[in-house]
Design an enzyme around this catalytic site. Structure first.
Site, PDB file in Angstrom:
ATOM      1  N   CYS A 268       0.789  -1.242   0.000  1.00 25.97           N
ATOM      2  CA  CYS A 268       0.000   0.000   0.000  1.00 25.97           C
ATOM      3  C   CYS A 268       0.815   1.283   0.000  1.00 25.97           C
ATOM      4  O   CYS A 268       0.667   2.110  -0.898  1.00 25.97           O
ATOM      5  CB  CYS A 268      -0.928   0.022   1.217  1.00 25.97           C
TER       6      CYS A 268
HETATM    7  C1  UDX Z   1      -0.637  -0.308   5.609  1.00 24.46           C
HETATM    8  C2  UDX Z   1      -1.611   0.516   6.452  1.00 24.46           C
HETATM    9  O1  UDX Z   1      -1.190   0.515   7.825  1.00 24.46           O
HETATM   10  C3  UDX Z   1      -3.020   0.001   6.301  1.00 24.46           C
HETATM   11  O2  UDX Z   1      -3.911   0.827   7.048  1.00 24.46           O
HETATM   12  C4  UDX Z   1      -3.366   0.053   4.813  1.00 24.46           C
HETATM   13  O3  UDX Z   1      -4.664  -0.367   4.586  1.00 24.46           O
HETATM   14  C5  UDX Z   1      -2.379  -0.801   4.028  1.00 24.46           C
HETATM   15  O4  UDX Z   1      -1.047  -0.326   4.261  1.00 24.46           O
HETATM   16  P1  UDX Z   1       0.640  -2.613   5.855  1.00 24.46           P
HETATM   17  O5  UDX Z   1       1.132  -2.420   4.460  1.00 24.46           O
HETATM   18  O6  UDX Z   1       0.178  -3.959   6.283  1.00 24.46           O
HETATM   19  O7  UDX Z   1      -0.562  -1.619   6.164  1.00 24.46           O
HETATM   20  O8  UDX Z   1       1.865  -2.228   6.786  1.00 24.46           O
HETATM   21  P2  UDX Z   1       2.161  -1.224   7.995  1.00 24.46           P
HETATM   22  O9  UDX Z   1       2.179  -1.971   9.269  1.00 24.46           O
HETATM   23  O10 UDX Z   1       1.336  -0.021   7.938  1.00 24.46           O
HETATM   24  O11 UDX Z   1       3.675  -0.842   7.636  1.00 24.46           O
HETATM   25  C6  UDX Z   1       4.013  -0.265   6.371  1.00 24.46           C
HETATM   26  C7  UDX Z   1       5.506  -0.131   6.253  1.00 24.46           C
HETATM   27  O12 UDX Z   1       5.986   0.903   7.110  1.00 24.46           O
HETATM   28  C8  UDX Z   1       6.298  -1.381   6.634  1.00 24.46           C
HETATM   29  O13 UDX Z   1       7.387  -1.539   5.769  1.00 24.46           O
HETATM   30  C9  UDX Z   1       6.754  -1.082   8.041  1.00 24.46           C
HETATM   31  O14 UDX Z   1       7.920  -1.806   8.410  1.00 24.46           O
HETATM   32  C10 UDX Z   1       7.010   0.409   7.973  1.00 24.46           C
HETATM   33  N1  UDX Z   1       6.919   1.097   9.262  1.00 24.46           N
HETATM   34  C11 UDX Z   1       5.717   1.186   9.906  1.00 24.46           C
HETATM   35  C12 UDX Z   1       8.047   1.669   9.812  1.00 24.46           C
HETATM   36  O15 UDX Z   1       9.143   1.599   9.242  1.00 24.46           O
HETATM   37  N2  UDX Z   1       7.927   2.327  10.991  1.00 24.46           N
HETATM   38  C13 UDX Z   1       6.755   2.449  11.670  1.00 24.46           C
HETATM   39  O16 UDX Z   1       6.730   3.080  12.730  1.00 24.46           O
HETATM   40  C14 UDX Z   1       5.615   1.844  11.104  1.00 24.46           C
END
Ligand code: UDX
Length: 434
Positions: A268
């Site tokens: 996403c």
């Molecule tokens: C995300 C959104 O959270 C969700 O609401 C949407 O519908 C789809 O995209 P997801 O892709 O499952 O969900 O992952 P998420 O947990 O949000 O993390 C996204 C990326 O950001 C990951 O690579 C994660 O490692 C990174 N991340 C997240 C960080 O580097 N630091 C953080 O504090 C949070």
């Protein structure tokens, strides 16, 4: 009980099919991919999502969820139809709507002979104006019916996180519903009658924008945290987690999604930020913030390479182990994983790269075949000169100096600030962000 049809049984569609069935609705899910449908009908989930296999079995036992490859026929019998198909990026970052258009056409064909009023709900992530400008005409043309009197239209973005998607679907913290008219909104709200959370009903275009704005903001938060980590390193003797903790004391700043790392990945964030940037550009507006968010996200894995080269010297001929290949801990998904550019740059610099992930080994092998995949942490680390921790699987916290004992030179770059440094005596330990 509402009769529902879900077009698309990928990560989002399947989770919602199961969640709605468990909520008491009668659900049919359909997909053009016969292999996926056959697997789901055997009770198998084709991707890693905790709790979903058990929930799918439960939903099938209650006979409230079934799966088919016949999209048109399934659409005909439903009261509310959800479009849950993919909206991937084109090479220039813009949204590829081919799956949305195809699904709307087939659904419309089924709706043509449906006896009563139906509501079509777009759950796929689409830019403002798409439901009205692309989905509506496709449905009207294929069904021979008119949006408004004959069928309703809604936009209902999903906010599912991989790894907790079922929980997010069963107990969301908010519902955003874009509706073309009151009748459409009322029909969709009936589906969520038992869901207790804040809800906002708005125009179709606004709901479409809310989804992009949410993901773009969260991605911006992550890039901001990553920028802070790099700045902490530039100043020296600063720990970014402590800085973020202090920032979080300000009630206007929520400390969540400020965990620094090697960049964001997944299905996403990168795609949605690119789409919003490209969408603005097509309309004559260049988003400087979004451009910078992506630029930093491209740089961040290079930061790990720089740290590795600073600590271990030129990487040519070195053996580098990457721990964590999926885009985040808890997932087997390597889509847009920052481990992919990380591995590619290491290979370009002449290093031999080995990787290990608790769930994503096979997927990563397909993504970057030049990387040797190790069966476990120990094999990945044996003879390595450098280890880079890329994602945040909780088990990395339990690693001790003994796990790194067979490294040739014990340079460890903690890209996710997750290792337990107290247990790493004798290691040349470098943490991104101090
Ligand atoms: C995300 C959104 O959270 C969700 O609401 C949407 O519908 C789809 O995209 P997801 O892709 O499952 O969900 O992952 P998420 O947990 O949000 O993390 C996204 C990326 O950001 C990951 O690579 C994660 O490692 C990174 N991340 C997240 C960080 O580097 N630091 C953080 O504090 C949070």
């Amino acid at each position: 009980m509402v009769r529902l049809f879900i077009a698309g049984t990928g990560h989002v569609g399947l989770v919602y099919a199961v969640a709605f069935a468990l909520d008491g609705h009668r659900v049919v899910g359909a997909d053009i991919d016969a292999g996926t449908v056959a697997a789901v009908n055997r009770g198998e989930v084709p991707f890693h999502e905790p709790g979903l296999p058990e929930a799918l079995k439960k939903a099938r036992r209650t006979k409230r969820a079934r799966f088919s490859t016949d999209i048109a026929e399934s659409a005909k019998a439903a009261e509310v139809i959800f479009l849950c198909v993919g909206t991937p990026s084109r090479p220039d970052g813009s949204v590829d709507l081919s799956q949305v258009s195809a699904a709307a056409k087939t659904v419309g064909e089924g709706m043509g002979s449906a006896p009563g009023y139906q509501v079509v709900v777009v759950k796929s992530t689409v830019l403002p104006g798409t439901t009205q400008g692309v989905v509506r005409p496709a449905l009207e043309k294929a069904s021979g019916k008119d949006a408004g009197p004959d069928f309703g239209l809604c936009v209902n973005p999903e906010f599912l996180r991989e790894g907790s998607a079922l929980e997010d679907a069963l107990r969301p913290d908010r519902l955003v519903i874009g509706a073309m008219d009151e009748r459409s909104a009322k029909a969709l709200l009936k589906v969520y009658a038992r869901t207790k959370c804040k809800r906002m009903v708005t125009a179709l275009r606004t709901a479409e924008m809310i989804k992009y704005a949410t993901n773009a903001f969260l991605a911006t938060k992550v890039s901001f945290a990553n920028e802070l980590a790099n700045l902490c390193d530039a100043f020296g003797s600063l720990n970014v987690d402590e800085v973020v903790e202090g920032m979080g004391l300000d009630p206007r700043i929520n400390p969540r999604f400020l965990k620094a790392g090697l960049g964001f990945g997944g299905s996403c964030f990168p795609k949605d930020v690119r789409a919003l940037l490209a969408g603005g550009r097509e309309r004559g507006y260049e988003s400087r913030v979004l451009r910078a968010v992506l630029e930093l996200n491209d740089y961040q894995p290079m930061r790990a390479v720089e740290l590795a080269a600073e600590a271990a010297g030129p990487l040519e001929g070195k053996e580098v182990a990457i721990l964590g290949l999926s885009f985040k801990g808890g997932s087997d998904d390597v889509r847009e994983s920052r481990a992919i550019p990380l591995a590619k740059v290491l290979l370009e610099r002449g290093a031999a790269v080995r990787g290990f992930d608790p769930e994503a080994n096979e997927a990563f092998r397909r993504a970057v075949p030049e990387v040797e995949i190790a069966p476990d942490v120990k094999t990945a680390l044996a003879r390595a000169d450098v280890c880079i921790v890329h994602n945040d699987w909780p088990q990395w916290r339990d690693l001790t100096a003994a796990d790194f004992a067979e490294m040739r030179r014990k340079v460890v770059i903690d890209g996710r600030r997750i290792l337990n440094r107290a247990a790493l005596e004798g290691i040349e330990f470098v943490t991104l962000g101090g």
